[in-house]
Scaffold this active site. Structure first.
Site, PDB file in Angstrom:
ATOM      1  N   LYS A  75       0.839  -1.206   0.000  1.00 12.93           N
ATOM      2  CA  LYS A  75       0.000   0.000   0.000  1.00 12.93           C
ATOM      3  C   LYS A  75       0.873   1.255   0.000  1.00 12.93           C
ATOM      4  CE  LYS A  75      -2.250  -0.902   3.867  1.00 12.93           C
ATOM      5  NZ  LYS A  75      -1.664  -2.196   4.281  1.00 12.93           N
TER       6      LYS A  75
ATOM      7  N   ARG B 278      -9.352   0.804   9.047  1.00  9.02           N
ATOM      8  CA  ARG B 278      -8.865  -0.514   9.419  1.00  9.02           C
ATOM      9  C   ARG B 278      -9.871  -1.278  10.272  1.00  9.02           C
ATOM     10  NH1 ARG B 278      -3.036   0.615   9.010  1.00  9.02           N
ATOM     11  NH2 ARG B 278      -1.778  -1.194   9.477  1.00  9.02           N
TER      12      ARG B 278
ATOM     13  N   ARG C 276      11.911  -5.928   5.161  1.00  7.36           N
ATOM     14  CA  ARG C 276      11.755  -4.506   4.814  1.00  7.36           C
ATOM     15  C   ARG C 276      12.720  -3.630   5.607  1.00  7.36           C
ATOM     16  NH1 ARG C 276       5.813  -2.001   4.728  1.00  7.36           N
ATOM     17  NH2 ARG C 276       5.777  -2.489   6.958  1.00  7.36           N
TER      18      ARG C 276
ATOM     19  N   ARG D 132      11.619  -1.273  10.971  1.00  3.67           N
ATOM     20  CA  ARG D 132      10.579  -0.902  11.919  1.00  3.67           C
ATOM     21  C   ARG D 132      10.490  -1.945  13.020  1.00  3.67           C
ATOM     22  NH1 ARG D 132       5.342   0.468   8.349  1.00  3.67           N
ATOM     23  NH2 ARG D 132       4.423  -0.685  10.079  1.00  3.67           N
TER      24      ARG D 132
ATOM     25  N   ARG E  83      -0.032  -8.675  13.816  1.00 10.09           N
ATOM     26  CA  ARG E  83      -0.673  -7.700  12.927  1.00 10.09           C
ATOM     27  C   ARG E  83      -1.567  -8.418  11.915  1.00 10.09           C
ATOM     28  NH1 ARG E  83       4.327  -4.769  10.626  1.00 10.09           N
ATOM     29  NH2 ARG E  83       2.895  -3.429   9.501  1.00 10.09           N
TER      30      ARG E  83
HETATM   31  P1  AMP Z   1       1.116   0.693   9.128  1.00  9.44           P
HETATM   32  O1  AMP Z   1       2.303   1.558   8.899  1.00  9.44           O
HETATM   33  O2  AMP Z   1      -0.072   1.120   8.272  1.00  9.44           O
HETATM   34  O3  AMP Z   1       1.417  -0.777   8.981  1.00  9.44           O
HETATM   35  O4  AMP Z   1       0.643   0.932  10.635  1.00  9.44           O
HETATM   36  C1  AMP Z   1       1.502   0.632  11.728  1.00  9.44           C
HETATM   37  C2  AMP Z   1       0.702   0.535  13.008  1.00  9.44           C
HETATM   38  O5  AMP Z   1       0.064   1.797  13.276  1.00  9.44           O
HETATM   39  C3  AMP Z   1      -0.431  -0.475  12.999  1.00  9.44           C
HETATM   40  O6  AMP Z   1       0.021  -1.797  13.294  1.00  9.44           O
HETATM   41  C4  AMP Z   1      -1.332   0.094  14.096  1.00  9.44           C
HETATM   42  O7  AMP Z   1      -0.805  -0.174  15.376  1.00  9.44           O
HETATM   43  C5  AMP Z   1      -1.223   1.589  13.852  1.00  9.44           C
HETATM   44  N1  AMP Z   1      -2.243   2.044  12.875  1.00  9.44           N
HETATM   45  C6  AMP Z   1      -2.023   2.485  11.592  1.00  9.44           C
HETATM   46  N2  AMP Z   1      -3.177   2.810  10.995  1.00  9.44           N
HETATM   47  C7  AMP Z   1      -4.151   2.586  11.906  1.00  9.44           C
HETATM   48  C8  AMP Z   1      -5.566   2.705  11.876  1.00  9.44           C
HETATM   49  N3  AMP Z   1      -6.221   3.109  10.779  1.00  9.44           N
HETATM   50  N4  AMP Z   1      -6.251   2.363  13.007  1.00  9.44           N
HETATM   51  C9  AMP Z   1      -5.630   1.957  14.115  1.00  9.44           C
HETATM   52  N5  AMP Z   1      -4.300   1.797  14.205  1.00  9.44           N
HETATM   53  C10 AMP Z   1      -3.551   2.108  13.106  1.00  9.44           C
END
Ligand code: AMP
Length: 240
Positions: free
Chosen positions: A32, A107, A148, A181, A192
């Site tokens: 994404k 999400r 990554r 990360r 996740r």
């Molecule tokens: P990402 O970079 O999109 O993989 O997001 C990393 C982490 O941020 C996720 O595992 C969640 O802990 C938090 N996070 C990101 N987007 C959301 C969302 N829309 N709702 C809740 N938590 C989020």
């Protein structure tokens, strides 16, 4: 559905397609973020990544950032109300007027319901959102996520298995030490993915049921996936 956003492309004489508001959906690691960055450059609309916004809060040690830090480390979601408020503020910024690529939001079904009503309350002339879901098999995602690495300076993304930097551990562009990360380790990835199956997969069902939805196979070359997403967006806006 016949409404189109057309703008003048300074690099050619023809009108350029702008897809308006777009949701990029999919499990962690489907691409994404990579695709959103490319689409942002192609269409001149911002990528809005809730993960990036939360990481920015975390590094600034805001109240939200401190709370999010612990949840993110555990592979859990930040509460809907906090993320919704953060998204509302970002969507109100001037650069989001012509459209945006929302990456990693919504999400949960609660976030999706909030977004639907938030967008309904805007001017009737605004385009409705369209959603594209990217799919990739679990085993491929595991390698993508645990391999990554990213550059802290220019945000370039590498993968130690499939797209390594020229010098191990260093960015090709900046020479900066690449970072992993904390939530990209295997144990957190598994959590996740469980969170995705339980809470986010229903969101994909929600947009599929609404129409204005397409699915793209993300287990191919980046540029092939981009071409498919762009074709899907043109179909979704009724402009093939
Ligand atoms: P990402 O970079 O999109 O993989 O997001 C990393 C982490 O941020 C996720 O595992 C969640 O802990 C938090 N996070 C990101 N987007 C959301 C969302 N829309 N709702 C809740 N938590 C989020």
């Amino acid at each position: 559905m016949s409404t189109q956003t057309v703008t003048t492309d300074s690099t050619s004489t023809g009108p350029a397609f702008v897809p308006g508001p777009v949701l990029l959906l999919g499990a962690p690691g489907v691409g994404k973020g990579t695709q959103a960055q490319i689409l942002m450059a192609h269409f001149g609309i911002p990528q809005i990544s809730t993960g990036d916004l939360l990481r920015s809060h975390r590094s600034r040690r805001t109240e939200l950032g401190v709370l999010a830090d612990e949840l993110m480390q555990q592979g859990k979601l930040v509460p809907d109300e906090l993320v919704n408020q953060m998204v509302a503020a970002r969507l109100a910024e001037a650069d989001a007027v012509r459209g945006y690529i929302l990456d990693g939001f919504p999400r949960t079904l609660g976030q999706a319901a909030w977004l639907d009503s938030h967008l309904d309350s805007r001017s009737a002339a605004a385009l409705p959102v369209v959603a594209v879901s990217i799919t990739v098999p679990y085993e491929v995602l595991l390698r993508r996520i645990t391999g990554r690495r990213s550059c802290p300076v220019c945000k370039s993304i590498y993968n130690v298995f499939t797209h390594p930097s020229k010098a191990a551990g260093l960015c090709d562009v900046e020479g900066a030490a690449l970072e992993q990360r904390a939530d990209d380790i295997e144990e957190v990835f598994a959590k996740r993915m469980r969170t995705f199956d339980e809470l986010t997969a229903p969101v994909i069902g929600h947009y599929r049921a609404q129409g204005r939805f397409e699915e793209v196979d993300g287990d191919r070359a980046v540029e092939t996936v981009t071409a498919d997403i762009e074709a899907a967006l043109k179909r979704l806006r009724g402009r093939v």
